[in-house]
Design an enzyme around this catalytic site. Sequence first.
Site, PDB file in Angstrom:
ATOM      1  N   SER A   3      10.852  -0.884 -38.744  1.00  0.00           N
ATOM      2  CA  SER A   3       9.696   0.004 -38.636  1.00  0.00           C
ATOM      3  C   SER A   3       8.365  -0.720 -38.660  1.00  0.00           C
ATOM      4  O   SER A   3       7.323  -0.096 -38.559  1.00  0.00           O
ATOM      5  CB  SER A   3       9.731   1.020 -39.772  1.00  0.00           C
ATOM      6  OG  SER A   3       9.785   0.329 -40.986  1.00  0.00           O
TER       7      SER A   3
ATOM      8  N   THR B 142       6.055   2.698 -42.262  1.00  0.00           N
ATOM      9  CA  THR B 142       4.844   1.905 -42.373  1.00  0.00           C
ATOM     10  C   THR B 142       4.820   1.163 -43.700  1.00  0.00           C
ATOM     11  O   THR B 142       5.185   1.724 -44.722  1.00  0.00           O
ATOM     12  CB  THR B 142       3.651   2.881 -42.368  1.00  0.00           C
ATOM     13  OG1 THR B 142       3.709   3.610 -41.165  1.00  0.00           O
ATOM     14  CG2 THR B 142       2.346   2.168 -42.514  1.00  0.00           C
TER      15      THR B 142
ATOM     16  N   THR C 247       2.508  -0.989 -38.847  1.00  0.00           N
ATOM     17  CA  THR C 247       3.656  -0.151 -38.472  1.00  0.00           C
ATOM     18  C   THR C 247       4.024  -0.335 -37.006  1.00  0.00           C
ATOM     19  O   THR C 247       3.183  -0.745 -36.196  1.00  0.00           O
ATOM     20  CB  THR C 247       3.334   1.342 -38.707  1.00  0.00           C
ATOM     21  OG1 THR C 247       4.512   2.130 -38.531  1.00  0.00           O
ATOM     22  CG2 THR C 247       2.273   1.854 -37.748  1.00  0.00           C
TER      23      THR C 247
ATOM     24  N   ARG D 227       1.636   6.518 -27.476  1.00  0.00           N
ATOM     25  CA  ARG D 227       1.305   7.254 -28.710  1.00  0.00           C
ATOM     26  C   ARG D 227       0.788   6.295 -29.798  1.00  0.00           C
ATOM     27  O   ARG D 227       1.329   5.227 -30.037  1.00  0.00           O
ATOM     28  CB  ARG D 227       2.553   7.977 -29.209  1.00  0.00           C
ATOM     29  CG  ARG D 227       2.338   8.810 -30.478  1.00  0.00           C
ATOM     30  CD  ARG D 227       2.719   8.043 -31.728  1.00  0.00           C
ATOM     31  NE  ARG D 227       2.625   8.877 -32.925  1.00  0.00           N
ATOM     32  CZ  ARG D 227       2.693   8.390 -34.167  1.00  0.00           C
ATOM     33  NH1 ARG D 227       2.863   7.106 -34.364  1.00  0.00           N
ATOM     34  NH2 ARG D 227       2.595   9.198 -35.193  1.00  0.00           N
TER      35      ARG D 227
ATOM     36  N   THR E 231       1.655   7.098 -45.284  1.00  0.00           N
ATOM     37  CA  THR E 231       2.800   6.876 -44.413  1.00  0.00           C
ATOM     38  C   THR E 231       3.361   8.242 -44.032  1.00  0.00           C
ATOM     39  O   THR E 231       3.003   9.260 -44.615  1.00  0.00           O
ATOM     40  CB  THR E 231       3.873   6.003 -45.108  1.00  0.00           C
ATOM     41  OG1 THR E 231       4.931   5.736 -44.186  1.00  0.00           O
ATOM     42  CG2 THR E 231       4.443   6.677 -46.327  1.00  0.00           C
ATOM     43  N   GLY E 232       4.219   8.253 -43.032  1.00  0.00           N
ATOM     44  CA  GLY E 232       4.802   9.519 -42.602  1.00  0.00           C
ATOM     45  C   GLY E 232       4.270   9.941 -41.246  1.00  0.00           C
ATOM     46  O   GLY E 232       3.805   9.104 -40.464  1.00  0.00           O
TER      47      GLY E 232
HETATM   48  N1  ASP Z   1       2.445   6.805 -40.110  1.00  0.00           N
HETATM   49  C1  ASP Z   1       3.171   6.118 -39.066  1.00  0.00           C
HETATM   50  C2  ASP Z   1       2.792   6.711 -37.750  1.00  0.00           C
HETATM   51  O1  ASP Z   1       2.628   7.919 -37.649  1.00  0.00           O
HETATM   52  C3  ASP Z   1       4.643   6.148 -39.178  1.00  0.00           C
HETATM   53  C4  ASP Z   1       5.253   6.013 -40.506  1.00  0.00           C
HETATM   54  O2  ASP Z   1       4.604   5.857 -41.507  1.00  0.00           O
HETATM   55  O3  ASP Z   1       6.470   6.079 -40.567  1.00  0.00           O
HETATM   56  O4  ASP Z   1       2.741   5.972 -36.794  1.00  0.00           O
END
Ligand code: ASP
Length: 334
Positions: A90, A192, A210, A220, A243-244
């Site tokens: 990731s 991330t 990330t 994107r 994160t997320g």
């Molecule tokens: N926040 C990151 C994104 O949307 C992804 C992640 O944290 O898993 O690119």
Amino acid sequence: MKRRNFIKNASLSGVGIAVGSALVSCKEDAVQKQETSAPVVIGSIPLVIATWDVKNATAKAMEVLNAGGNALDAVEQGCRVEEANAEGQSVGKGGLPDREGHVTLDACIMDKHGNCGSVVYLKDITHAVSVARKVMEDTPHVMLAGEGAKQFAVSQGFTPEDLLTEASKEAWEKWKIEAEYKPIINIENHDTIGMLAIDKNGDISGACTTSGLAYKMAGRVGDSPIIGSGLFVDNEIGACVATGLGEEVVKTVGSFLVVELMRQGKSPQEACEEAIGRIVNKPNSDFKNFQVGYIAVNKKGETGDYAIHQHFSMTKYQDGKNVNIQSDFFNKNG
Ligand code: ASP
């Protein structure tokens, strides 16, 4: 207050004052509060926190801080550990690709002066966080994207390499065959890496890196390279990293929100919880189907972490202990 928070806060109040260096940033505050005879709650510094279970990364950052390095060097060096880890799917090398099979990286960094740099849609360069730092320090800009970001990195001596490992390629090919054609947010493992540090001088810096959502649409970009969304540092107040599902973080300018809530007097924990509340309490929020997590630190060395999904965790290196802590989370059935 949930039990874990209670223990966490109680133990912080127990350790804070004993550590000499902790007083550097908070001395006046501590003196004032002692006059009112209230217990002073401060966490010891230096300290490092990071999203997910990344103890090797926080250990590296703490090594930098213990050697007298500054928080900016610490977060960069810490994030580089995960970027170089080809098994982590990731971040950096080995990151899962977009739906066309391209690994594209987003990263940003912010220092104690409020300077920042970021790269978006960066291909073929493992250490996106270091390119972001170069953008901050060696260009008049804040953000470089795509081909321009790569050209800049190469001009600065970064070596291009193929970031798509065999394992990530296989996962992508399997996804193409089996998939519902939609991006996947990895809720079980770390995504991330976001890292915040306070150095021995009491100064704060942060970084975030990330490969974004696995199998995202080509082009994107998420929250992670966007200052104020994926990361925000205000050396007077504190810092936050997210994160997320980046789209949800961007819509609420999450990290800036957490820092501003701390400015208004909330603890890092309260601020993270309120920022998650802003997402889940939206009319028609689809929060049961995605994850967002925040970690935050304030100038006193207190920390907070909160998420929508139960799998979120924070790694914290403080007082000689480098531990991964399961975060409290918003009950998605609640
Ligand atoms: N926040 C990151 C994104 O949307 C992804 C992640 O944290 O898993 O690119």
